[in-house]
Motif scaffolding. Structure first.
Motif: not given
Length: 337
Positions: A112-125
């Protein structure tokens, strides 16, 4: 980009059982690749760096610190976390720097935390979820077998390890975290997602030599990856320990992958891979991490992977993974199940 000019690959937990083996495998596959061995104990990291040789350095890393305890201005081409990134600080650093990130120690219930961080910054990495059996190797082996079938009914994965094989401190910490949480194992049972505990989570596992063992289901991410990639109605992954009295304490790891379904001519089939390595479970895990790392960086199998949220089957070719495992020294045997 040449590996000579590329920033180092940071292996957080690189001085541990999996990390040291991953560093050695990376050095073998890419002699000029710069590697940074990251660990809490700088002296131990330095010892591993000296053993690995080539352009390898040691850095002290603390994943509880927002700056990871790194020197200001330090840059890396990828961040591979081989320990639990409990504060998501390594992930945040990878996103801030726009470099690939691999999450190696998350159970299926912990993403969950990993997915949330991706959703917040989907174009970063590019963010790769690699909490799979032996770093995704089991999932890719299953998909390699599944390519032969018109339809897949069931997939069963099992790791058979030595009686005393706990995979090192980081792996032991993972399983202790699982125990304290009272975690059940997620399986797909006849089309229904089910959490298993206790006796219901066990099954009989037969190893490559024909010996039977008691397997215990684990909440690893292979089940969700394979459910999304195939039409299988039953999927599970288990771990079993060999009996100590029967030589179970030796350094030998077996990965058993069984796929059943229908061939294109309508006949039934049960296919099986036995992937065997003469070391503890850490080395097959390290191989999976290394194969994923070189793919994300574009060092094998295609150009560098762009930003996104990935499972291993999203970026890796099944046949190439099998070939790479054999190149690294694992013994791969294909038999009817």
């Amino acid at each position: 980009m040449s590996t000579r000019t590329m920033s180092p690959v940071l292996l957080i937990g690189g001085s541990g059982h999996v990390g040291a083996r991953a560093a050695r495998a990376l050095r073998r596959l890419h002699p000029d690749l710069r590697i940074a061995i990251g660990g809490r104990d700088g002296r131990r990291a330095a010892a591993v760096a000296a053993e690995v040789g080539g352009p390898t350095t040691a850095v002290t890393v603390d994943v509880q610190r927002s700056d990871l305890g790194l020197e200001p201005g330090a840059s890396f081409s990828a961040i591979v976390t081989l320990v639990k990134d409990e504060s998501s600080n390594a992930l945040k650093r990878a996103q801030a720097d726009g470099v690939p990130y691999i999450a190696f120690s998350d159970f299926v219930s912990e993403i969950g935390p990993l997915v949330a961080h991706y959703v917040a910054r989907p174009t970063r990495a590019p963010v790769l979820m690699l909490g799979h059996t032996f770093g995704g190797t089991a999932t890719l082996a299953a998909l390699h077998l599944a390519q032969e079938l018109q339809s897949v009914d069931a997939i069963a994965i099992a790791a058979v390890v030595g009686a005393d094989d706990h995979g090192g401190p980081a792996s032991s910490a993972d399983f202790e975290r699982l125990r304290q949480a009272g975690e059940a194992a997620l399986v797909l049972d006849d089309g229904r997602w089910t959490w298993l505990r206790g006796e219901a989570a066990t099954r009989r596992v037969v190893d490559a030599g024909g010996a039977a063992h008691v397997g215990q289901a684990l909440p690893l991410s292979d089940v969700v990856s394979l459910a999304a990639a195939t039409d299988a109605r039953s999927i599970r992954t288990d771990m079993a320990a060999r009996d100590r009295a029967a030589g179970g304490a030796g350094p030998r790891t077996e990965l058993i992958v069984e796929v059943s379904g229908r061939r294109r001519d309508g006949s039934g089939a049960r296919l099986r891979y036995d992937i065997i390595d003469a070391d503890n479970l850490s080395r097959l895990s390290a191989y999976g991490a290394v194969i994923a790392t070189e793919r994300l960086l574009g060092l094998a199998g295609g150009p560098p992977v762009g930003p996104g949220l990935y499972n291993p089957e999203s970026v890796l070719d099944p046949a190439s993974v099998i070939a790479r495992l054999e190149e690294l020294g694992a013994r791969v045997r294909r038999t009817p199940a």
